[in-house]
Design a protein around this motif. Structure first.
Motif, PDB file in Angstrom:
ATOM      1  N   LYS A  56       0.831  -1.197   0.000  1.00 43.18           N
ATOM      2  CA  LYS A  56       0.000   0.000   0.000  1.00 43.18           C
ATOM      3  C   LYS A  56       0.870   1.253   0.000  1.00 43.18           C
ATOM      4  O   LYS A  56       1.787   1.402   0.797  1.00 43.18           O
ATOM      5  N   GLY A  57       0.559   2.156  -0.936  1.00 43.24           N
ATOM      6  CA  GLY A  57       1.281   3.418  -1.025  1.00 43.24           C
ATOM      7  C   GLY A  57       2.544   3.385  -1.850  1.00 43.24           C
ATOM      8  O   GLY A  57       3.183   4.419  -2.053  1.00 43.24           O
ATOM      9  N   ALA A  58       2.938   2.215  -2.354  1.00 48.46           N
ATOM     10  CA  ALA A  58       4.169   2.123  -3.143  1.00 48.46           C
ATOM     11  C   ALA A  58       3.996   2.832  -4.479  1.00 48.46           C
ATOM     12  O   ALA A  58       2.983   2.681  -5.162  1.00 48.46           O
ATOM     13  N   ARG A  59       4.986   3.609  -4.852  1.00 51.47           N
ATOM     14  CA  ARG A  59       5.033   4.303  -6.141  1.00 51.47           C
ATOM     15  C   ARG A  59       6.403   4.088  -6.760  1.00 51.47           C
ATOM     16  O   ARG A  59       7.372   3.756  -6.055  1.00 51.47           O
ATOM     17  N   CYS A  60       6.499   4.343  -8.044  1.00 53.42           N
ATOM     18  CA  CYS A  60       7.816   4.366  -8.674  1.00 53.42           C
ATOM     19  C   CYS A  60       8.708   5.345  -7.915  1.00 53.42           C
ATOM     20  O   CYS A  60       8.284   6.457  -7.582  1.00 53.42           O
ATOM     21  N   ALA A  61       9.935   4.938  -7.611  1.00 58.19           N
ATOM     22  CA  ALA A  61      10.827   5.759  -6.790  1.00 58.19           C
ATOM     23  C   ALA A  61      11.013   7.158  -7.357  1.00 58.19           C
ATOM     24  O   ALA A  61      11.179   8.118  -6.601  1.00 58.19           O
ATOM     25  N   VAL A  62      10.970   7.290  -8.658  1.00 54.48           N
ATOM     26  CA  VAL A  62      11.216   8.608  -9.248  1.00 54.48           C
ATOM     27  C   VAL A  62      10.088   9.585  -8.912  1.00 54.48           C
ATOM     28  O   VAL A  62      10.321  10.794  -8.816  1.00 54.48           O
ATOM     29  N   GLU A  63       8.869   9.085  -8.687  1.00 52.71           N
ATOM     30  CA  GLU A  63       7.781   9.980  -8.295  1.00 52.71           C
ATOM     31  C   GLU A  63       8.086  10.634  -6.954  1.00 52.71           C
ATOM     32  O   GLU A  63       7.905  11.851  -6.790  1.00 52.71           O
ATOM     33  N   ASN A  64       8.540   9.859  -5.995  1.00 47.14           N
ATOM     34  CA  ASN A  64       8.852  10.418  -4.680  1.00 47.14           C
ATOM     35  C   ASN A  64       9.986  11.440  -4.773  1.00 47.14           C
ATOM     36  O   ASN A  64       9.962  12.477  -4.106  1.00 47.14           O
ATOM     37  N   LEU A  65      10.969  11.146  -5.602  1.00 44.70           N
ATOM     38  CA  LEU A  65      12.101  12.053  -5.778  1.00 44.70           C
ATOM     39  C   LEU A  65      11.649  13.378  -6.389  1.00 44.70           C
ATOM     40  O   LEU A  65      11.987  14.463  -5.902  1.00 44.70           O
ATOM     41  N   LEU A  66      10.860  13.292  -7.447  1.00 41.50           N
ATOM     42  CA  LEU A  66      10.392  14.496  -8.133  1.00 41.50           C
ATOM     43  C   LEU A  66       9.435  15.299  -7.255  1.00 41.50           C
ATOM     44  O   LEU A  66       9.503  16.533  -7.213  1.00 41.50           O
ATOM     45  N   LYS A  67       8.553  14.607  -6.553  1.00 42.62           N
ATOM     46  CA  LYS A  67       7.582  15.287  -5.700  1.00 42.62           C
ATOM     47  C   LYS A  67       8.277  16.071  -4.602  1.00 42.62           C
ATOM     48  O   LYS A  67       7.921  17.217  -4.305  1.00 42.62           O
ATOM     49  N   ARG A  68       9.271  15.446  -3.992  1.00 37.18           N
ATOM     50  CA  ARG A  68      10.033  16.106  -2.928  1.00 37.18           C
ATOM     51  C   ARG A  68      10.679  17.394  -3.432  1.00 37.18           C
ATOM     52  O   ARG A  68      10.585  18.446  -2.799  1.00 37.18           O
ATOM     53  N   SER A  69      11.324  17.321  -4.575  1.00 39.61           N
ATOM     54  CA  SER A  69      11.994  18.493  -5.108  1.00 39.61           C
ATOM     55  C   SER A  69      10.993  19.565  -5.533  1.00 39.61           C
ATOM     56  O   SER A  69      11.178  20.756  -5.262  1.00 39.61           O
ATOM     57  N   LYS A  70       9.922  19.146  -6.178  1.00 40.47           N
ATOM     58  CA  LYS A  70       8.898  20.089  -6.636  1.00 40.47           C
ATOM     59  C   LYS A  70       8.261  20.836  -5.469  1.00 40.47           C
ATOM     60  O   LYS A  70       7.884  22.006  -5.595  1.00 40.47           O
ATOM     61  N   ASN A  71       8.172  20.172  -4.304  1.00 38.50           N
ATOM     62  CA  ASN A  71       7.545  20.770  -3.135  1.00 38.50           C
ATOM     63  C   ASN A  71       8.508  21.592  -2.279  1.00 38.50           C
ATOM     64  O   ASN A  71       8.212  21.910  -1.128  1.00 38.50           O
ATOM     65  N   GLY A  72       9.655  21.913  -2.846  1.00 36.91           N
ATOM     66  CA  GLY A  72      10.568  22.825  -2.154  1.00 36.91           C
ATOM     67  C   GLY A  72      11.559  22.173  -1.222  1.00 36.91           C
ATOM     68  O   GLY A  72      12.178  22.846  -0.393  1.00 36.91           O
ATOM     69  N   ASN A  73      11.719  20.845  -1.343  1.00 35.15           N
ATOM     70  CA  ASN A  73      12.688  20.111  -0.522  1.00 35.15           C
ATOM     71  C   ASN A  73      13.712  19.471  -1.452  1.00 35.15           C
ATOM     72  O   ASN A  73      13.666  18.268  -1.720  1.00 35.15           O
ATOM     73  N   PRO A  74      14.640  20.247  -1.980  1.00 36.78           N
ATOM     74  CA  PRO A  74      15.552  19.734  -3.006  1.00 36.78           C
ATOM     75  C   PRO A  74      16.351  18.539  -2.528  1.00 36.78           C
ATOM     76  O   PRO A  74      16.687  18.422  -1.351  1.00 36.78           O
ATOM     77  N   VAL A  75      16.630  17.634  -3.457  1.00 36.02           N
ATOM     78  CA  VAL A  75      17.405  16.439  -3.149  1.00 36.02           C
ATOM     79  C   VAL A  75      18.840  16.850  -2.826  1.00 36.02           C
ATOM     80  O   VAL A  75      19.479  17.590  -3.575  1.00 36.02           O
ATOM     81  N   ARG A  76      19.335  16.386  -1.687  1.00 38.69           N
ATOM     82  CA  ARG A  76      20.658  16.779  -1.195  1.00 38.69           C
ATOM     83  C   ARG A  76      21.723  15.750  -1.566  1.00 38.69           C
ATOM     84  O   ARG A  76      21.419  14.620  -1.930  1.00 38.69           O
ATOM     85  N   SER A  77      22.966  16.143  -1.415  1.00 40.87           N
ATOM     86  CA  SER A  77      24.087  15.279  -1.725  1.00 40.87           C
ATOM     87  C   SER A  77      24.177  14.117  -0.734  1.00 40.87           C
ATOM     88  O   SER A  77      23.987  14.289   0.470  1.00 40.87           O
ATOM     89  N   ILE A  78      24.486  12.916  -1.254  1.00 38.86           N
ATOM     90  CA  ILE A  78      24.687  11.719  -0.435  1.00 38.86           C
ATOM     91  C   ILE A  78      26.102  11.181  -0.635  1.00 38.86           C
ATOM     92  O   ILE A  78      26.907  11.134   0.276  1.00 38.86           O
TER      93      ILE A  78
END
Length: 234
Positions: free
Chosen positions: A76-98
């Motif tokens: 339940k709630g699983a999405r393609c990983a890229v959706e979570n990545l894009l959503k996070r960045s679009k919502n003002g939480n840019p993906v940080r360096s790892i």
């Protein structure tokens, strides 16, 4: 020689999918400051152009992946990983360096919308199979304390020891994640639709060029489709 094999139960659901398998050797994943900060910064800034519509499901890229996930059993709630990545960045939480490798493939996903997985080749046991789970195959996600075995009917990547990616391209297993001491990686990038293939190849070419340029590695790419279902990865 170990193989990357896509099995018939997967093709029965997704006959048009094409997957780029990338072998990476001679990798230096220690952070020596070799990556320009602009790689992630520019990729984060591009997300609004890639998925401009609200809600996020209104964007064709996201819509197609959600439709694909409706074709098999998922947690339940699983999405393609890229959706979570894009959503996070679009919502003002840019993906940080790892680390350098993760930064490069996250930047690729942010720029192009293609999901990218990277496994430590030395940690893989036997063949990698993309198939449909029978249920109960062992899995423990990165940064999670409790195991979460696969569901009956779930699309998974698995090796001889268990699941390496759950719900197709949702979450990866901790035991095979690339680390700062990884020197060889096995990567795969899925192309869901035939009309995306030109963009898919361009994304793969840019990513492999950057891995070679910044991380001192050698890369080799082969493509897997219904007519070519198995290739050597090691």
């Amino acid at each position: 020689m170990s193989q990357f094999v896509v099995e018939k139960p997967f093709w029965d659901i997704f006959p048009e999918v094409r997957i780029a398998l990338i072998r990476v050797t001679g990798l230096d994943n220690q952070d020596h400051g070799q990556l320009p900060a602009s790689i992630l910064e520019d990729a984060n800034a591009h997300v609004a152009d890639l998925i401009p519509d609200d809600p996020i499901s209104a964007n064709p890229l996201i819509h197609e992946w959600r439709e694909a996930f409706r074709k098999f059993k998922t947690k339940k709630g699983a999405r393609c990983a890229v959706e979570n990545l894009l959503k996070r960045s679009k919502n003002g939480n840019p993906v940080r360096s790892i680390d350098p490798m993760v930064d490069l493939y996250n930047a690729c996903s942010l720029r192009t919308g293609f999901p990218v997985a990277s496994l430590d080749t030395a940690s893989i046991q036997g063949d990698i199979r993309l198939t449909v789970a029978k249920g109960g195959e062992p899995f423990q996600a990165i940064s999670e304390d409790e195991p979460e075995p696969a569901l009956d009917g779930e699309v998974i990547y698995a090796d001889d020891a268990g699941v390496v990616s759950r719900c197709w391209c949702w979450r990866d297993a901790e035991r095979v994640e690339t680390r700062d001491d990884t020197t060889a990686a096995t990567m795969y990038i899925e192309c869901l639709k035939p009309e995306w293939q030109a963009d898919h190849e361009a994304a793969v070419n840019q990513l492999t060029s950057q891995i070679e340029q910044y991380l001192g590695a050698q890369t080799e790419t082969v493509y897997v489709d219904e007519a070519h279902r198995a290739v050597d990865y090691d």
